[in-house]
Design a protein around this motif. Structure first.
Motif, PDB file in Angstrom:
ATOM      1  N   GLU A 156      43.095  22.865  72.267  1.00 23.44           N
ATOM      2  CA  GLU A 156      42.854  21.468  72.632  1.00 23.44           C
ATOM      3  C   GLU A 156      43.275  20.534  71.498  1.00 23.44           C
ATOM      4  N   ILE A 157      43.048  20.968  70.269  1.00 24.68           N
ATOM      5  CA  ILE A 157      43.349  20.132  69.104  1.00 24.68           C
ATOM      6  C   ILE A 157      44.851  19.957  68.918  1.00 24.68           C
ATOM      7  N   VAL A 158      45.612  21.033  69.003  1.00 26.00           N
ATOM      8  CA  VAL A 158      47.049  20.973  68.716  1.00 26.00           C
ATOM      9  C   VAL A 158      47.774  19.965  69.598  1.00 26.00           C
ATOM     10  N   PRO A 159      47.675  20.056  70.926  1.00 25.56           N
ATOM     11  CA  PRO A 159      48.398  19.077  71.739  1.00 25.56           C
ATOM     12  C   PRO A 159      47.894  17.648  71.525  1.00 25.56           C
ATOM     13  N   ASP A 160      46.588  17.513  71.340  1.00 25.01           N
ATOM     14  CA  ASP A 160      45.988  16.199  71.191  1.00 25.01           C
ATOM     15  C   ASP A 160      46.413  15.537  69.879  1.00 25.01           C
ATOM     16  N   LYS A 161      46.342  16.270  68.793  1.00 26.02           N
ATOM     17  CA  LYS A 161      46.594  15.692  67.466  1.00 26.02           C
ATOM     18  C   LYS A 161      48.066  15.772  67.039  1.00 26.02           C
ATOM     19  N   LEU A 162      48.755  16.807  67.491  1.00 29.38           N
ATOM     20  CA  LEU A 162      50.114  17.038  66.996  1.00 29.38           C
ATOM     21  C   LEU A 162      51.178  16.805  68.054  1.00 29.38           C
TER      22      LEU A 162
END
Length: 60
Positions: A51-57
């Motif tokens: 969830e973090i990777v697509p959202d933040k990066l």
């Protein structure tokens, strides 16, 4: 290296930033620090990496 250039270092290494690029480099460094803080907050909140990777990066 030229007079006016800025030398920056940390535990990862050392870099020389040309004087004319210093303001842009500092702005980008602050953006990266903010992103890293946001990611640490997400991790502390038990948010999944997928969830973090697509959202933040912006994707994979």
């Amino acid at each position: 290296m030229r007079p006016g250039d800025v030398i920056v270092g940390d535990e990862s290494g050392v870099v020389v930033v040309p004087e004319e690029e210093w303001e842009d480099a500092l702005k980008r460094a602050r953006e990266i620090l903010e992103l890293e803080d946001d990611i640490r907050t997400d991790i502390a909140a038990n948010r999944a990496w997928w969830e973090i990777v697509p959202d933040k990066l912006g994707g994979w």
